[in-house]
Design a protein around this motif. Structure first.
Motif: not given
Length: 110
Positions: A1-4, A8-16, A99-105
């Motif tokens: 999924m596309r996120i600005k 980004l924060e938390g796990a999604a921020l770290d992932f990116c 990834p959706e699983e990271v975004a969902r988390y």
């Protein structure tokens, strides 16, 4: 999924951050630059990042070129979040695929 990147924060921020640096982080719970100076602090020198405290408790971060002009600018509630976002902005742009699983988390997807 596309996120600005600015959202980004938390796990999604770290992932990116890992994605922008070409890191294959097997255990995302251990790579947490958004809350750990051991990971994030090194990016200040590597990317020539300037940190600036802003009004209201925000922090600004800029990747500076050789002429000291900003190549990318981002903001965050903490210096670490601002650094992570500016690295991602500089390397990947204003929007990133997560990834959706990271975004969902993280609660981006319900």
């Amino acid at each position: 999924m596309r996120i600005k990147t600015s959202e980004l924060e938390g796990a999604a921020l770290d992932f990116c951050v890992a994605k922008s640096l070409g890191k294959d982080v097997e255990n995302r719970l251990l790579y947490v630059p958004s809350i750990n100076w051991l990971f994030c602090g090194q990016y200040i020198k590597r990317f020539r990042i300037a940190l600036i405290p802003k009004e209201g408790g925000l922090w600004g971060a800029s990747v500076l070129g050789e002429d000291c002009n900003p190549l990318a600018i981002s903001f965050g509630d903490t210096p670490l979040v601002a650094i992570c976002r500016v690295v991602i902005t500089y390397m990947l742009g204003d929007e990133v695929d997560v990834p959706e699983e990271v975004a969902r988390y993280e609660g981006y997807v319900r």
